[in-house]
Motif scaffolding. Structure first.
Motif, PDB file in Angstrom:
ATOM      1  N   CYS A 339       0.862  -1.184   0.000  1.00 54.21           N
ATOM      2  CA  CYS A 339       0.000   0.000   0.000  1.00 54.21           C
ATOM      3  C   CYS A 339       0.900   1.235   0.000  1.00 54.21           C
ATOM      4  N   ARG A 363       3.465  -1.434  -7.390  1.00 51.69           N
ATOM      5  CA  ARG A 363       2.744  -0.304  -6.837  1.00 51.69           C
ATOM      6  C   ARG A 363       3.360   0.063  -5.495  1.00 51.69           C
ATOM      7  N   LYS A 368       0.258   9.434   0.753  1.00 56.05           N
ATOM      8  CA  LYS A 368      -0.909   8.634   1.120  1.00 56.05           C
ATOM      9  C   LYS A 368      -2.076   9.520   1.543  1.00 56.05           C
ATOM     10  N   HIS A 509      -8.582  -2.940  -2.020  1.00 53.95           N
ATOM     11  CA  HIS A 509      -9.432  -1.872  -1.478  1.00 53.95           C
ATOM     12  C   HIS A 509     -10.907  -2.198  -1.669  1.00 53.95           C
ATOM     13  N   GLU A 535      -2.583  -5.375  -3.334  1.00 53.48           N
ATOM     14  CA  GLU A 535      -1.586  -5.034  -2.330  1.00 53.48           C
ATOM     15  C   GLU A 535      -0.895  -6.311  -1.818  1.00 53.48           C
ATOM     16  N   ASP A 546      -3.020  -0.638   5.514  1.00 57.32           N
ATOM     17  CA  ASP A 546      -3.712  -1.678   4.743  1.00 57.32           C
ATOM     18  C   ASP A 546      -3.106  -3.085   4.794  1.00 57.32           C
ATOM     19  N   GLN A 549      -5.482  -6.120   4.014  1.00 57.31           N
ATOM     20  CA  GLN A 549      -5.907  -6.380   2.636  1.00 57.31           C
ATOM     21  C   GLN A 549      -4.701  -6.602   1.719  1.00 57.31           C
TER      22      GLN A 549
HETATM   23 MN    MN Z   1      -3.950   0.907   0.289  1.00 55.12          MN
END
Ligand code: MN
Ligand code: PEP
Length: 572
Positions: A339, A363, A368, A509, A535, A546, A549
């Protein structure tokens, strides 16, 4: 939305055909770009479009023989004409001296119209390709700094290129005449009309003279005579004649009856209004109605629309040291990474995992957009530097989020794709700013955005000149609390119906749950998505954002294995 007829044109957006089309129809048709003249004719013949627009002659290079030959072969009628000035510009990524340009791309007709200029260049390769605007698009897409394109001024704007030299045409009065073709002839009996016919003559002395004398005897003004070879009978010809008058005029009918008696073939291509710049040709009624989205003056369908652009947008990530990656157009691309960029060790360990899995795009957020001002806000420029280092170390392309228009210039050199997050989907100042950037954009759906709002946000980027937009469904807010968001997978096929842009899904997400990433990615693949962004963290339990996830190394390996397996099954 009002029904708008469609017109097939040869060339990409910003081509001279489009300029001519805008001049002729104004706001009342939708342009459907095609690669060749033949495809334009086919589009009209197959009812894909109502009209086609083809160049037929240019003052510098004369008749366009392909158009003449197509008129003979097809059963389409000429229903109009339009003449437009043609000025050529040399476009490149940056303002460079002419001797720094190694290659010039353009349509062969444009290259011929600029022959004096091209002859003055030394050590420069001239490469003919299908379209002027297409050559500008190629340079912009490939960020090719060694080459230039000859195209219109409009193409410079659309493809974000610099004008290196202007007015390259051999003569300042350069103009091209285009014809409008359609399945049925123009019914309106225009007063200032012109008629076009094709005929053959008997192989006898004086036959052409006798045919043309008919027009002289009736006092009919001829405006153009062209001949094309009879392909199966060597040294015999088809004659193409344009003259003033309408087939519904008594005198024209009589003249054509006499011509028929003297020839063994007569084809009437159509009667249509003579073009004049001061005269607006009123043919279609659909113009200027209010669109459903509230915008007025329907000049075109939106840029995102599938009906506006016939082909799927394919985005290619390039780098001299890396193998290119294609996004869209039938591939399924995985973007993976943490993330946030939290530090060197975290980023590098995760990047190694990503690289080892065969995934090519990493990524990681350096800026953020956190719901709480007290949550980790990202490492900012330090994070970008780490991403660049990871890019070089692992040979991965980088996606990272931009949250402010003021940061765009800072971020651009560090990333290959700019991400616009859900919270910024309607940050119109940001969208306009990245519309001017020469890098692809991954635009995420806002958490309470409708599909139409999502597409209009993409339109902001496209309308500002950046056509490399990837849409990303990342879940929307509903009454459901068992998942972080409700992943709207119906958005995938729905968006595919509406737009030519690639569509991605973010199951991290979209669900907020590690265990749902794999099944939702499988569903996205089957639903027709062009890829996913997920992620992954080498140690999600210690993630600063995060972690819940994010896939851990083991579940990531299972994820990659199962997705590869599903892709294989789907192909077989
Ligand atoms: Mn994220
Ligand atoms: C992200 O990708 O880390 C992110 C913040 O996503 P979204 O904008 O979809 O919430």
């Amino acid at each position: 939305m009002a029904f708008l007829p469609k017109a097939a044109i040869q060339g990409e957006e910003g081509s001279f055909s489009e300029e001519a089309g805008v001049k002729y129809w104004g706001k009342s048709v939708v342009f459907v770009p095609k690669q060749s003249f033949e495809e334009v004719v086919k589009a009209v013949e197959s009812d894909e479009t109502n009209y086609g627009l083809l160049p037929i002659e240019n003052v510098l290079i004369g008749s366009i023989s392909t158009t003449y030959d197509l008129l003979l072969e097809s059963s389409l009628s000429i229903t109009g004409e339009v003449v437009t000035p043609v000025s050529h510009f040399l476009l490149a990524m940056e303002k460079v001296p002419l001797d720094g340009i190694k290659r010039i791309y353009s349509h062969p007709a444009a290259l011929s119209q600029c022959s004096s200029f091209l002859q003055s260049l030394k050590n420069c390769e001239i490469v003919p390709i299908y379209d002027t605007a297409g050559s500008a698009m190629k340079i912009s897409r490939e960020r090719d700094r060694e080459s230039a394109a000859i195209a219109s001024k409009l193409a410079a704007k659309i493809y974000n290129l610099e004008i290196v030299a202007e007015r390259l045409e051999d003569h300042p009065n350069n103009q091209t005449r285009f014809i409008v073709i359609s399945k049925s002839p123009e019914e309106t009996h225009y007063k200032n009309a012109k008629t076009s016919v094709i005929f053959t003559i008997l192989h006898q002395p004086g036959a052409l003279f006798k045919a043309l004398k008919i027009f002289n005897d009736y006092g009919i003004n001829l405006t153009k005579l062209e001949s094309r070879p009879h392909r199966t009978e060597p040294w015999r010809y088809y004659f193409y004649l344009d003259f003033e008058g309408h087939v519904k005029d008594k005198m024209i009918r009589e003249a054509l009856d006499e011509l028929k008696d003297q020839s063994n073939f007569l084809k009437i291509l159509g009667s249509y209004p003579i073009w004049s710049d001061s005269r607006k040709v009123e043919h279609l009624e659909a113009a200027n109605e209010e669109k459903a989205d509230g915008s007025s003056g329907v000049s075109h369908l939106p840029l995102y629309s599938r009906d506006r652009k016939g082909t799927q947008t394919v985005i290619t990530l390039h780098d001299p040291g890396l193998e290119a990656v294609k996004i869209g157009g039938g591939t399924f691309t995985i973007i993976a990474g943490p993330c946030s960029v939290e530090g060197r060790k975290q980023l590098f360990k995760t990047a190694a995992l990503v690289r080892d899995s065969g995934v090519r795009i990493l990524r990681g957020g350096a800026f953020k957009p956190r719901t709480s001002p007290y949550a980790f806000q990202g490492l900012g420029e330090e994070g970008l530097k780490l991403l660049k280092e990871a890019r070089e170390t692992y040979g991965l392309f980088i996606v990272s989020e931009v949250i402010s228009p003021a940061d765009v210039d800072l971020i651009l050199p560090y990333v290959d794709v700019l991400q616009v997050g859900a919270r910024n989907m309607q940050n119109f100042t940001l969208l306009k700013e990245i519309g001017g950037a020469a890098k692809p954009v991954l635009l995420k759906r806002g958490m309470s955005a409708t599909i139409q709002e999502f597409l209009l946000s993409a339109e902001y980027i496209l309308a500002n000149g950046n056509e490399q937009v990837i849409l990303c469904e990342r879940g929307i807010r509903t009454f459901e609390t068992a998942t972080r968001n409700t992943l709207d997978l119906s958005a995938v096929p729905l968006l595919k119906e509406k737009t030519h842009l690639p569509v991605f899904v973010d199951p991290s997400h979209g669900t907020g749950k590690r265990s749902l990433i794999l099944p939702m990615t499988k569903a996205a693949l089957v639903a027709g998505a062009d890829g996913v962004i997920i992620e992954v963290h080498y140690q999600p339990d210690s993630a600063l954002s995060d972690g819940n996830q994010s896939l851990d190394p083991e579940s990531y390996r299972i994820f990659m294995r199962e997705i590869t397996e599903l892709q294989r099954k789907l192909r077989s």
